[in-house]
Write a protein that holds these residues in place. Structure first.
Motif, PDB file in Angstrom:
ATOM      1  N   SER A 137      37.487  25.951  63.681  1.00 55.61           N
ATOM      2  CA  SER A 137      36.404  26.877  64.006  1.00 55.61           C
ATOM      3  C   SER A 137      35.209  26.164  64.625  1.00 55.61           C
ATOM      4  CB  SER A 137      35.953  27.623  62.746  1.00 55.61           C
ATOM      5  OG  SER A 137      35.516  26.702  61.752  1.00 55.61           O
ATOM      6  N   LEU A 150      40.879  30.714  69.588  1.00 59.48           N
ATOM      7  CA  LEU A 150      41.033  30.813  68.132  1.00 59.48           C
ATOM      8  C   LEU A 150      41.954  31.970  67.758  1.00 59.48           C
ATOM      9  CD1 LEU A 150      37.372  30.063  66.998  1.00 59.48           C
ATOM     10  CD2 LEU A 150      39.396  28.672  66.503  1.00 59.48           C
ATOM     11  N   ALA A 151      41.824  33.084  68.477  1.00 54.93           N
ATOM     12  CA  ALA A 151      42.693  34.234  68.210  1.00 54.93           C
ATOM     13  C   ALA A 151      44.149  33.898  68.525  1.00 54.93           C
ATOM     14  CB  ALA A 151      42.234  35.433  69.035  1.00 54.93           C
ATOM     15  N   ILE A 161      45.511  30.884  68.624  1.00 50.04           N
ATOM     16  CA  ILE A 161      45.984  29.888  67.650  1.00 50.04           C
ATOM     17  C   ILE A 161      46.407  30.575  66.355  1.00 50.04           C
ATOM     18  CG2 ILE A 161      45.236  27.988  66.151  1.00 50.04           C
ATOM     19  CD1 ILE A 161      43.488  27.025  68.511  1.00 50.04           C
ATOM     20  N   LYS A 162      45.621  31.548  65.931  1.00 48.33           N
ATOM     21  CA  LYS A 162      45.941  32.289  64.708  1.00 48.33           C
ATOM     22  C   LYS A 162      47.245  33.062  64.864  1.00 48.33           C
ATOM     23  CE  LYS A 162      43.947  35.552  61.387  1.00 48.33           C
ATOM     24  NZ  LYS A 162      42.755  36.387  61.059  1.00 48.33           N
ATOM     25  N   ILE A 163      47.414  33.696  66.020  1.00 48.32           N
ATOM     26  CA  ILE A 163      48.639  34.463  66.276  1.00 48.32           C
ATOM     27  C   ILE A 163      49.852  33.541  66.327  1.00 48.32           C
ATOM     28  CG2 ILE A 163      49.853  35.840  68.011  1.00 48.32           C
ATOM     29  CD1 ILE A 163      47.098  37.022  68.755  1.00 48.32           C
ATOM     30  N   SER A 203      50.165  30.543  64.985  1.00 46.79           N
ATOM     31  CA  SER A 203      50.416  29.987  63.650  1.00 46.79           C
ATOM     32  C   SER A 203      51.112  31.002  62.760  1.00 46.79           C
ATOM     33  CB  SER A 203      49.098  29.547  63.005  1.00 46.79           C
ATOM     34  OG  SER A 203      48.474  28.543  63.774  1.00 46.79           O
ATOM     35  N   SER A 204      50.669  32.246  62.836  1.00 45.59           N
ATOM     36  CA  SER A 204      51.273  33.306  62.029  1.00 45.59           C
ATOM     37  C   SER A 204      52.725  33.532  62.430  1.00 45.59           C
ATOM     38  CB  SER A 204      50.475  34.602  62.197  1.00 45.59           C
ATOM     39  OG  SER A 204      51.095  35.666  61.522  1.00 45.59           O
TER      40      SER A 204
END
Length: 220
Positions: free
Chosen positions: A150, A206-207, A209-211, A213-214
């Motif tokens: 972050s 960041l969005a 990366i989150k997707i 990773s999920s």
């Protein structure tokens, strides 16, 4: 083509396409030439953060070449405009992914850009303050091993977008021959554009990366 090669090609193609599509949306006028800057400036740092230096180079190259023909209104330096996303994506990716070596290469480029500006426009040195800050960020973060994403992503998005701007600055000074007085008016626009590039890229990266990773977690 094996699965890994196909994935690499897909990443390059997707981000090149995103760059081209967003090149159709202008966000700011360019002082010194009848052209505009486009929303694609938020994709350049995303490419730098999410792709390896080699992938980032190819994605920005293909995206830049296609955008040159699809959206000629944003080609303020003619075919040299293609080098803008390449500089931002490639040097940004080197800084993000290659530690101290990448930071050294990236800061060297920024120092060249700053010098290229000051050699002709030294009466207004304030224009290169953001580029100097980008050097400090790249160097400082190259020594930090456990920086939260972050925090890391926004700062490297800033480094990447300033590398892109650094290439633009070189061309504005030495290709268009803009005098130092022009940069007094350009500075507020540059800050506005790079804020959009930094904040927009950081949020998008960041969005994603989150997707990613999920998705990877679920696949396992």
């Amino acid at each position: 083509m094996n699965k890994i090669e196909a994935l690499v090609a897909a990443r390059i193609g997707v981000f090149a396409a995103l760059y081209v599509v967003l090149s159709l949306i202008p966000i700011s006028v360019f002082i010194g030439a009848p052209s505009f800057l486009a929303v694609n400036l938020i994709i350049t740092p995303v490419i730098a953060i999410l792709l390896s230096p080699f992938e980032a180079f190819l994605a920005s190259l293909f995206g830049g070449v296609i955008a040159f023909y699809v959206a000629p209104f944003q080609a303020m330096f003619g075919p040299f405009t293609i080098l803008l996303p390449i500089a931002g994506a490639a040097f940004g990716s080197l800084a993000y992914h290659k530690g101290k070596t990448g930071a050294l290469v990236t800061t060297s480029f920024l120092l060249v850009a700053i010098s290229a500006y000051l050699v002709k426009n030294f009466p207004f040195p304030y224009f290169v303050v953001p580029h100097s800050l980008a050097i400090l960020v790249a160097v400082a973060f190259s020594f930090r091993k456990m920086t939260p994403l972050s925090l890391k992503v926004p700062f490297y998005a800033f480094v990447s977008t300033m590398c892109e701007q650094g290439m633009m600055m070189i061309f504005a000074v030495h290709l268009l021959g803009l005098p130092w007085a022009a940069f007094v008016g350009i500075l507020p626009l540059m800050i506005y554009e790079r804020l959009i590039g930094t904040v927009g890229a950081a949020l998008l990266a960041l969005a994603l990366i989150k997707i990613i990773s999920s998705h990877s977690f679920k696949a396992e």
